[in-house]
Design an enzyme around this catalytic site. Structure first.
Site, PDB file in Angstrom:
ATOM      1  N   ASP A  72       0.817  -1.216   0.000  1.00 41.26           N
ATOM      2  CA  ASP A  72       0.000   0.000   0.000  1.00 41.26           C
ATOM      3  C   ASP A  72       0.850   1.266   0.000  1.00 41.26           C
ATOM      4  O   ASP A  72       2.070   1.212   0.135  1.00 41.26           O
ATOM      5  CB  ASP A  72      -0.955   0.014   1.215  1.00 41.26           C
ATOM      6  CG  ASP A  72      -0.282  -0.495   2.493  1.00 41.26           C
ATOM      7  OD1 ASP A  72       0.943  -0.353   2.624  1.00 41.26           O
ATOM      8  OD2 ASP A  72      -0.989  -1.036   3.362  1.00 41.26           O
ATOM      9  N   ASP A 141      -7.366  -4.258  14.654  1.00 39.85           N
ATOM     10  CA  ASP A 141      -8.719  -4.628  14.221  1.00 39.85           C
ATOM     11  C   ASP A 141      -8.713  -5.720  13.151  1.00 39.85           C
ATOM     12  O   ASP A 141      -9.717  -5.991  12.509  1.00 39.85           O
ATOM     13  CB  ASP A 141      -9.478  -3.399  13.716  1.00 39.85           C
ATOM     14  CG  ASP A 141      -8.813  -2.725  12.526  1.00 39.85           C
ATOM     15  OD1 ASP A 141      -7.776  -3.242  12.053  1.00 39.85           O
ATOM     16  OD2 ASP A 141      -9.311  -1.677  12.072  1.00 39.85           O
ATOM     17  N   HIS A 143      -7.110  -5.860  10.287  1.00 37.66           N
ATOM     18  CA  HIS A 143      -7.022  -5.512   8.865  1.00 37.66           C
ATOM     19  C   HIS A 143      -5.632  -5.849   8.327  1.00 37.66           C
ATOM     20  O   HIS A 143      -4.639  -5.767   9.043  1.00 37.66           O
ATOM     21  CB  HIS A 143      -7.357  -4.037   8.626  1.00 37.66           C
ATOM     22  CG  HIS A 143      -6.290  -3.081   9.045  1.00 37.66           C
ATOM     23  ND1 HIS A 143      -6.309  -2.410  10.256  1.00 37.66           N
ATOM     24  CD2 HIS A 143      -5.171  -2.654   8.407  1.00 37.66           C
ATOM     25  CE1 HIS A 143      -5.257  -1.619  10.346  1.00 37.66           C
ATOM     26  NE2 HIS A 143      -4.546  -1.757   9.240  1.00 37.66           N
ATOM     27  N   GLU A 148      -9.571  -2.461   5.718  1.00 40.29           N
ATOM     28  CA  GLU A 148     -10.128  -2.277   7.051  1.00 40.29           C
ATOM     29  C   GLU A 148     -11.445  -3.034   7.202  1.00 40.29           C
ATOM     30  O   GLU A 148     -11.979  -3.576   6.226  1.00 40.29           O
ATOM     31  CB  GLU A 148     -10.310  -0.775   7.304  1.00 40.29           C
ATOM     32  CG  GLU A 148      -8.978  -0.035   7.309  1.00 40.29           C
ATOM     33  CD  GLU A 148      -9.117   1.457   7.420  1.00 40.29           C
ATOM     34  OE1 GLU A 148      -8.373   2.068   8.198  1.00 40.29           O
ATOM     35  OE2 GLU A 148      -9.975   2.034   6.725  1.00 40.29           O
TER      36      GLU A 148
END
Length: 279
Positions: A72, A141, A143, A148
């Site tokens: 990313d 979380d 991801h 996400e």
């Protein structure tokens, strides 16, 4: 899905670097046979990169015939910005090894046409023969990359608007200024990573323990995108003891026992190979 449990984060990153070296050597890359590696950024992989650089400088590995694709990049910040993933990768890894810069691929968050940039990234991965080993880390979380909670589990490389929680969490990297944090990123999709022939996920620290629990002990859910890799035929997670805090005792024991058997089998194979050499 395999789970390797090491004592601490240093053990995790050292083991991870050794595994990457082993995979590249086994592949035996050459001018017409590049090893294609997917790479993450973040705090967890830093130790792995340091160990890989050390191994290269000690003559234990070459990256001359390796191609890389990063997960990313932020949208709208310069490549030389201290928090860009271009800067991270070159400062911590690429400029210290013998990789050809033309074989390094990182999404361009300043492209004129971001959608086209993402489509071209997918095309380049396919053109390279697909990713042999995709290494990833996760957030608390669950991801992976910037996929996400709520991301499609068949998603491809795309423009992703970041969740407010992510923006607030990343403000610490921008002098605490929330307004300076990019609101969008370019990211490979869960489906992009799933296409890799092998997925290798690094998880360290108690803050990731609940995410590891969701990844291993509950079902596949787009609210915990790391859980998608339960359905990948060749996924390995390596974690430290702190990351196992939410797992059932029997789960931890199962994977530790399995790895113990695996190591004994490897030792037996090595001994048999040595005997043949002696004979």
């Amino acid at each position: 899905m395999k789970l390797i449990i090491r004592d601490n984060s240093n053990d995790v990153t050292e083991w991870a670097a050794k595994y990457v070296i082993k995979r590249i050597k086994e592949y035996n890359p050459g001018p017409d046979n590049y090893f294609v590696l997917g790479l993450p950024t973040g705090g967890t992989p830093l130790g792995m990169y340091k160990n890989l650089v050390r191994a290269y400088k000690n003559g234990k590995i070459s990256f001359k015939y390796v191609k890389t694709f990063n997960m990313d990049e932020y949208v709208g910040i310069a490549e030389e910005h201290p928090e860009s993933y271009h800067r991270y990768m070159f400062d911590n890894f690429f400029k210290h090894i013998d990789i050809d810069p033309n074989n390094v691929h990182i999404l361009n968050g300043n492209a004129t046409d971001l959608k086209k940039e993402c489509e071209e990234y997918e095309r380049k991965i396919t053109e390279s023969g697909g990713i042999e080993l995709f290494i990833g880390g996760i957030g608390p979380d669950g991801h992976i990359a910037f996929n996400e909670p709520g991301s499609s589990l068949v998603s491809r490389t795309r423009v992703k608007t970041l969740a407010q929680d992510t923006i607030l969490a990343n403000a610490r990297f921008f002098d605490g200024n929330v307004d300076a944090v990019p609101k969008q990123a370019l990211t490979v999709g869960v489906g992009t990573v799933m296409d890799a022939r092998e997925v290798f996920i690094l998880i360290t620290g108690a803050s990731k323990a609940y995410a590891l629990y969701k990844a291993l002990e509950e079902g596949v859910s787009h609210m915990w995108t790391v859980s998608a890799f339960q359905q990948h035929g060749n996924t390995m997670i390596i974690c430290d003891e702190d990351a196992t805090l939410e797992l059932r005792v029997r789960t931890v024991k199962y994977f530790k026992d399995m790895w113990s058997v695996h190591e004994k089998l490897n030792e037996l194979v090595s001994e048999q190979a040595m005997r043949k050499l002696v004979l």
